[in-house]
Design a protein around this motif. Structure first.
Motif, PDB file in Angstrom:
ATOM      1  N   MET A 110     -10.224  19.930 -10.080  1.00 10.90           N
ATOM      2  CA  MET A 110     -10.796  18.587 -10.124  1.00 10.90           C
ATOM      3  C   MET A 110      -9.770  17.513  -9.816  1.00 10.90           C
ATOM      4  O   MET A 110     -10.102  16.465  -9.276  1.00 10.90           O
ATOM      5  N   GLU A 111      -8.509  17.763 -10.152  1.00 11.19           N
ATOM      6  CA  GLU A 111      -7.483  16.739 -10.006  1.00 11.19           C
ATOM      7  C   GLU A 111      -6.897  16.695  -8.610  1.00 11.19           C
ATOM      8  O   GLU A 111      -6.661  15.622  -8.057  1.00 11.19           O
ATOM      9  N   TYR A 112      -6.631  17.841  -8.022  1.00 11.13           N
ATOM     10  CA  TYR A 112      -5.891  17.887  -6.770  1.00 11.13           C
ATOM     11  C   TYR A 112      -6.718  18.335  -5.573  1.00 11.13           C
ATOM     12  O   TYR A 112      -6.273  18.205  -4.443  1.00 11.13           O
ATOM     13  N   LEU A 113      -7.896  18.911  -5.813  1.00 14.05           N
ATOM     14  CA  LEU A 113      -8.754  19.337  -4.715  1.00 14.05           C
ATOM     15  C   LEU A 113     -10.014  18.500  -4.705  1.00 14.05           C
ATOM     16  O   LEU A 113     -10.414  17.939  -5.717  1.00 14.05           O
ATOM     17  N   GLU A 114     -10.628  18.414  -3.532  1.00 13.74           N
ATOM     18  CA  GLU A 114     -11.882  17.669  -3.414  1.00 13.74           C
ATOM     19  C   GLU A 114     -13.029  18.567  -3.864  1.00 13.74           C
ATOM     20  O   GLU A 114     -13.405  19.513  -3.184  1.00 13.74           O
ATOM     21  N   THR A 115     -13.549  18.251  -5.043  1.00 15.40           N
ATOM     22  CA  THR A 115     -14.624  19.048  -5.600  1.00 15.40           C
ATOM     23  C   THR A 115     -15.959  18.377  -5.298  1.00 15.40           C
ATOM     24  O   THR A 115     -16.223  17.264  -5.740  1.00 15.40           O
ATOM     25  N   GLU A 116     -16.801  19.041  -4.528  1.00 22.24           N
ATOM     26  CA  GLU A 116     -18.124  18.513  -4.228  1.00 22.24           C
ATOM     27  C   GLU A 116     -19.118  19.038  -5.252  1.00 22.24           C
ATOM     28  O   GLU A 116     -19.156  20.235  -5.555  1.00 22.24           O
ATOM     29  N   LEU A 117     -19.915  18.122  -5.784  1.00 26.59           N
ATOM     30  CA  LEU A 117     -20.902  18.506  -6.787  1.00 26.59           C
ATOM     31  C   LEU A 117     -22.088  19.187  -6.124  1.00 26.59           C
ATOM     32  O   LEU A 117     -22.615  18.717  -5.112  1.00 26.59           O
ATOM     33  N   SER A 118     -22.492  20.296  -6.696  1.00 24.43           N
ATOM     34  CA  SER A 118     -23.710  20.973  -6.250  1.00 24.43           C
ATOM     35  C   SER A 118     -24.863  20.451  -7.104  1.00 24.43           C
ATOM     36  O   SER A 118     -25.239  21.045  -8.116  1.00 24.43           O
ATOM     37  N   GLU A 119     -25.382  19.300  -6.714  1.00 24.40           N
ATOM     38  CA  GLU A 119     -26.320  18.589  -7.571  1.00 24.40           C
ATOM     39  C   GLU A 119     -27.746  19.092  -7.386  1.00 24.40           C
ATOM     40  O   GLU A 119     -28.206  19.314  -6.258  1.00 24.40           O
ATOM     41  N   HIS A 120     -28.420  19.252  -8.524  1.00 23.15           N
ATOM     42  CA  HIS A 120     -29.837  19.595  -8.555  1.00 23.15           C
ATOM     43  C   HIS A 120     -30.459  18.832  -9.730  1.00 23.15           C
ATOM     44  O   HIS A 120     -29.772  18.410 -10.656  1.00 23.15           O
ATOM     45  N   GLY A 156       0.814  -1.208   0.000  1.00 24.08           N
ATOM     46  CA  GLY A 156       0.000   0.000   0.000  1.00 24.08           C
ATOM     47  C   GLY A 156       0.849   1.260   0.000  1.00 24.08           C
ATOM     48  O   GLY A 156       0.582   2.209  -0.744  1.00 24.08           O
ATOM     49  N   VAL A 157       1.896   1.271   0.847  1.00 25.79           N
ATOM     50  CA  VAL A 157       2.779   2.438   0.902  1.00 25.79           C
ATOM     51  C   VAL A 157       3.533   2.593  -0.414  1.00 25.79           C
ATOM     52  O   VAL A 157       3.717   3.710  -0.916  1.00 25.79           O
ATOM     53  N   GLN A 158       3.950   1.471  -0.985  1.00 26.83           N
ATOM     54  CA  GLN A 158       4.663   1.528  -2.272  1.00 26.83           C
ATOM     55  C   GLN A 158       3.762   2.069  -3.372  1.00 26.83           C
ATOM     56  O   GLN A 158       4.178   2.886  -4.190  1.00 26.83           O
ATOM     57  N   SER A 159       2.502   1.604  -3.392  1.00 24.83           N
ATOM     58  CA  SER A 159       1.553   2.099  -4.393  1.00 24.83           C
ATOM     59  C   SER A 159       1.276   3.580  -4.189  1.00 24.83           C
ATOM     60  O   SER A 159       1.218   4.357  -5.157  1.00 24.83           O
ATOM     61  N   SER A 160       1.123   4.001  -2.924  1.00 25.61           N
ATOM     62  CA  SER A 160       0.900   5.415  -2.644  1.00 25.61           C
ATOM     63  C   SER A 160       2.105   6.249  -3.050  1.00 25.61           C
ATOM     64  O   SER A 160       1.956   7.342  -3.613  1.00 25.61           O
ATOM     65  N   HIS A 161       3.299   5.741  -2.776  1.00 21.94           N
ATOM     66  CA  HIS A 161       4.511   6.467  -3.152  1.00 21.94           C
ATOM     67  C   HIS A 161       4.636   6.579  -4.666  1.00 21.94           C
ATOM     68  O   HIS A 161       5.020   7.627  -5.197  1.00 21.94           O
ATOM     69  N   ARG A 162       4.295   5.490  -5.374  1.00 23.24           N
ATOM     70  CA  ARG A 162       4.362   5.520  -6.833  1.00 23.24           C
ATOM     71  C   ARG A 162       3.347   6.505  -7.406  1.00 23.24           C
ATOM     72  O   ARG A 162       3.644   7.262  -8.332  1.00 23.24           O
ATOM     73  N   LYS A 163       2.137   6.497  -6.828  1.00 21.09           N
ATOM     74  CA  LYS A 163       1.111   7.425  -7.301  1.00 21.09           C
ATOM     75  C   LYS A 163       1.514   8.862  -7.029  1.00 21.09           C
ATOM     76  O   LYS A 163       1.295   9.752  -7.865  1.00 21.09           O
ATOM     77  N   GLN A 164       2.110   9.089  -5.859  1.00 21.89           N
ATOM     78  CA  GLN A 164       2.560  10.440  -5.539  1.00 21.89           C
ATOM     79  C   GLN A 164       3.647  10.896  -6.499  1.00 21.89           C
ATOM     80  O   GLN A 164       3.670  12.071  -6.925  1.00 21.89           O
ATOM     81  N   ALA A 165       4.549   9.976  -6.851  1.00 19.29           N
ATOM     82  CA  ALA A 165       5.602  10.328  -7.809  1.00 19.29           C
ATOM     83  C   ALA A 165       5.013  10.636  -9.183  1.00 19.29           C
ATOM     84  O   ALA A 165       5.454  11.566  -9.869  1.00 19.29           O
ATOM     85  N   GLU A 166       3.998   9.850  -9.575  1.00 16.73           N
ATOM     86  CA  GLU A 166       3.358  10.106 -10.867  1.00 16.73           C
ATOM     87  C   GLU A 166       2.638  11.454 -10.864  1.00 16.73           C
ATOM     88  O   GLU A 166       2.678  12.193 -11.849  1.00 16.73           O
ATOM     89  N   LEU A 167       1.959  11.769  -9.742  1.00 14.67           N
ATOM     90  CA  LEU A 167       1.284  13.059  -9.648  1.00 14.67           C
ATOM     91  C   LEU A 167       2.276  14.218  -9.689  1.00 14.67           C
ATOM     92  O   LEU A 167       2.014  15.254 -10.302  1.00 14.67           O
ATOM     93  N   GLU A 168       3.415  14.024  -9.020  1.00  7.83           N
ATOM     94  CA  GLU A 168       4.422  15.074  -9.027  1.00  7.83           C
ATOM     95  C   GLU A 168       4.990  15.271 -10.430  1.00  7.83           C
ATOM     96  O   GLU A 168       5.196  16.408 -10.875  1.00  7.83           O
TER      97      GLU A 168
END
Length: 356
Positions: free
Chosen positions: A194-204, A116-128
């Motif tokens: 949308m990619e780096y922040l938590e965007t909450e939908l204002s749904e109607h 899990g830590v390895q996957s998180s580290h890899r994802k963080q590297a990809e995001l960076e």
């Protein structure tokens, strides 16, 4: 191999500690007296037998100690070493096997944690890496219209444009470049949100046809400049969906803007919407050159542009289709790209109805 619990090994060790001295005592008695009848000899003959029993106790302690070190201490030491390796950034660790069930469970949990830590580290590297790529690409895209805008403004300031036609041309180019800058900044802001922040939908509950109609109307001026006709074909039924109307309007607008920019003058764009098994299905087809076969797999990648259909000459940042796909996926739908059999690109997607 069947694994036993620690308490089972402790019981077996206790049995060994009790049994082995007695076996040494009986064996020594048999060797010295050639008889198994204990108590037949003189009392002073028991000195050697007690020494043998004590030796058996030491051997039992040695066997228990070696076994416990192999089954308990060594796996824990190796896991501790693996933890230090991971802390130093070395992910190539090997975790030891153990016949003790509790140690094996700790080892399995540690292995899951490492993965899990390895996957998180890899994802963080990809995001960076993606963040750096986005910054470099957008900086390059911003520099092009800024350079042109500065050049034309310098021309106006220096009086190069003297006739009314020249002034109108310079002002028109400045407006065009400012529009490109506005589109680039808006795309970058939306993508980052949308990619780096938590965007909450204002749904109607909104009508999908209304969103599409507003998007078509907002793109009409650009289409008229190129003499492109936008034909909308809606189903007679109302298609009510649960959506963030602002974000969804942005997604459909990006798709239509992409179609307008890549459709040649006097072309045609067809927008179709229909109901289909609890969802609204839509397609946007243009009469442009379409997508190259090698582009279809990467068309929704951030900042990807094809050599023809998504070039910088059209003024896009390569984020429009990516943003549209992610917005539609946030609404529980999907978006795909392809080429129509009759020619031109086609973008098709769907969104579930409200309460589906």
């Amino acid at each position: 191999m069947r694994k036993l619990r620690i308490r089972t090994y402790l019981l077996l060790s206790l049995v060994l500690l009790l049994l082995l001295p007695w076996l040494f005592f009986v064996t020594a008695h048999l060797i010295t007296t050639r008889s198994l009848h204990i108590g037949a000899d003189r009392p002073n003959s028991y000195t050697g037998l007690m020494v043998a029993a004590f030796a058996g106790l030491l051997v039992a302690f040695f066997i228990v100690g070696v076994r416990m070190r192999r089954l308990l201490l060594l796996p824990l030491e190796r896991m501790s070493q693996a933890a230090r390796q991971i802390a130093e950034g070395d992910w190539d660790v090997r975790l030891p096997q153990s016949a003790v069930r509790e140690i094996a469970e700790v080892r399995d949990g540690f292995e899951v944690m490492v993965k899990g830590v390895q996957s998180s580290h890899r994802k963080q590297a990809e995001l960076e890496e993606e963040r750096r790529f986005i910054i470099a690409s957008v900086a390059h895209d911003l520099r092009t219209p800024l350079f042109a805008l500065r050049g034309y403004l310098d021309g106006l300031e220096q009086g190069i444009a003297r006739t009314p036609d020249q002034l109108a041309k310079y002002v028109a180019v400045c407006k065009e470049k400012s529009v490109q800058l506005d589109r680039l900044v808006e795309d970058l802001f939306t993508f980052t949100k949308m990619e780096y922040l938590e965007t909450e939908l204002s749904e109607h509950t909104v009508g999908f046809h209304e969103i599409v109609q507003k998007s078509v109307e907002s793109l009409e001026p650009q289409a008229q400049q190129k003499h492109i006709s936008i034909v909308a074909d809606y189903a007679p039924d109302d298609c009510m969906i649960q959506a963030d109307s602002h974000l969804l309007h942005r997604a459909i607008g990006n798709l239509l803007d992409n179609a307008v920019r890549h459709t040649p003058p006097h072309g045609r764009i067809l927008v179709e919407c229909r109901r289909e098994e609890g969802r609204v299905v839509f397609t946007i087809q243009d009469s442009g050159p379409g997508f190259a076969s090698n582009e279809l797999k990467r068309i929704f990648e951030p900042l990807y542009r094809g050599e023809q259909s998504r070039s910088r000459a059209t003024g896009g940042a390569g984020l429009g289709l990516t943003i549209s796909q992610r917005i539609i996926r946030q609404h529980g739908g999907e978006l795909a790209a392809g080429n129509h059999a009759g020619g031109g690109a086609i973008l098709s997607g769907w969104i579930p109805f409200a309460n589906q």
